[in-house]
Scaffold this active site. Structure first.
Site, PDB file in Angstrom:
ATOM      1  CE  LYS A 119      42.020  -7.940 -33.045  1.00 24.55           C
ATOM      2  NZ  LYS A 119      40.847  -8.699 -31.783  1.00 24.55           N
ATOM      3  CE  LYS A 201      46.741  -9.118 -28.687  1.00 23.82           C
ATOM      4  NZ  LYS A 201      45.852  -8.595 -27.305  1.00 23.82           N
ATOM      5  CE  LYS A 204      40.604 -14.700 -26.177  1.00 25.67           C
ATOM      6  NZ  LYS A 204      40.415 -13.191 -26.621  1.00 25.67           N
TER       7      LYS A 204
END
Ligand code: AQP
Length: 337
Positions: A119, A201, A204
């Protein structure tokens, strides 16, 4: 002083960020297990908005998504008479325990977290301290409630391990304070992958809307997204994560939606093309989500009811959390008068 007794039953704790509409990855990896576990455990489920702001958020959207997240969790089957369902920022004990735990966590440990590595790439040169500290906040979430089990997807395994290490270290240094929790993974669905890049993965907040199935996607969109899912050129349906990540992922999603095992799915699609297979996966997922969507849209209109759940359940969580926090404060040497 607000103190209530922590119940005898074993405790389950987990959370989800209101950083987008939940995906089938969130559902099959985590929330489906939450709904089952609440029958036998004293359960707490949290909309973790403090975690969400470790990545940039639009304030109005964050507020709206927090309501939507509570409505969606209720629609998925979290029962407010059996579980505590609350909003993280409404329970201030989380932040205070995070600070205490920050003081017994090592920079090296946090630097090794793969989610931080992934991230932080999205934050360019100015990586926020909050993103680096995310796993300590998560440790505080879990340890505040003397949690036994943490039902999560595979991507959170490393964070739960860290929470265990911090608990053990704190207990050794200051005397027994925290229960050492265990991660819990369901039998299937612990790692649902992106439909467009099946080695990553499903997330959202992915910019590519075709890479995930949102729990609120309508049937037509769901079927279209599965039709476009990346597979391979072999045209045979069997499970092999290494050689056939796209097909294997679709098989796992189908298994989660239907309850069928992977061998039966292979047999079901023997001699059939990917077109039939993808259509069946799409239809099964759309069918699973329809009743959830109906309940969600009804609940979202009941703003007062959602507010009442948030308020009363946050109070209950706070009373439990305070008991642990008060102990930790005493153990580290803070004055109580
Ligand atoms: N693809 C997945 N497969 C299985 N489980 C998953 N989870 C998330 N993605 C998958 C599990 O869902 C729970 C809630 O996750 P979260 O929202 O708190 O954070 P996350 O893991 O970072 O989820 P996302 O969807 O990828 O969110 P964004 O895009 O905002 O970063 C966790 O138990 C997680 O393991």
């Amino acid at each position: 002083m607000k103190i209530i007794e922590i119940p005898d039953k074993k405790i389950v704790y987990s959370g989800i960020q209101p950083s987008g509409t939940f995906t089938v990855g969130n559902y099959f990896g985590a929330m489906k297990n939450w709904v089952n576990l609440q029958e036998d455990y004293h359960s707490l489920f949290c909309v973790v908005d403090l975690h969400a702001i470790t990545m940039p958020q639009n304030p109005e959207e964050l507020r709206r998504r927090t309501y939507e997240s509570i409505a969606l969790l209720l629609a998925l089957g979290i029962n407010p008479d059996k579980s505590i369902l609350y909003v993280q920022s409404m329970v201030p004990e989380h932040c205070e325990l995070t600070w205490i735990l920050n003081c017994c966590t090592y920079m090296g440990e946090l630097s090794r977290m793969t989610q931080f590595k992934d991230k932080s790439q999205k934050q360019g040169e100015n990586i926020r301290v909050g993103l680096f500290d995310y796993p300590v906040l998560m440790a505080a979430d879990i340890l505040l409630y003397q949690t036994d089990l943490v039902p999560v997807g595979n991507d959170q395994r490393q964070h739960v391990e860290l929470a265990r290490d911090i608990a053990i270290r704190f207990n050794q240094q200051f005397g027994h304070t925290f229960k050492v929790p265990e991660a819990y993974f369901g039998e299937s669905g612990a790692r649902i992958m992106s439909l467009q890049e099946p080695t990553r993965k499903m997330s959202k907040s992915d910019d590519n809307l075709n890479s995930f199935i949102s729990l609120l996607d309508d049937p037509k969109t769901i079927i279209k997204k599965f039709k476009r899912a990346v597979t391979d050129s072999e045209m045979a349906v069997y499970h092999d994560r290494e050689k056939k990540p796209g097909v294997s992922n679709l098989m796992e999603i189908y298994a989660c939606a239907t309850g069928n095992c992977l061998d039966d799915i292979t047999t079901e699609f023997e001699g059939k093309g990917y077109g039939d297979f993808k259509a069946a996966v799409g239809e099964a997922v759309a069918e699973t989500l329809l009743p959830v969507q109906r309940d969600y849209h009804r609940l979202l209109k009941e703003k007062d009811y959602l507010k009442q759940i948030m308020r009363t359940h946050s109070e209950k969580a706070s009373m439990m959390a305070w008991k642990t926090l008060a102990k930790a404060r005493k153990q580290v040497g803070f004055v109580t008068v």
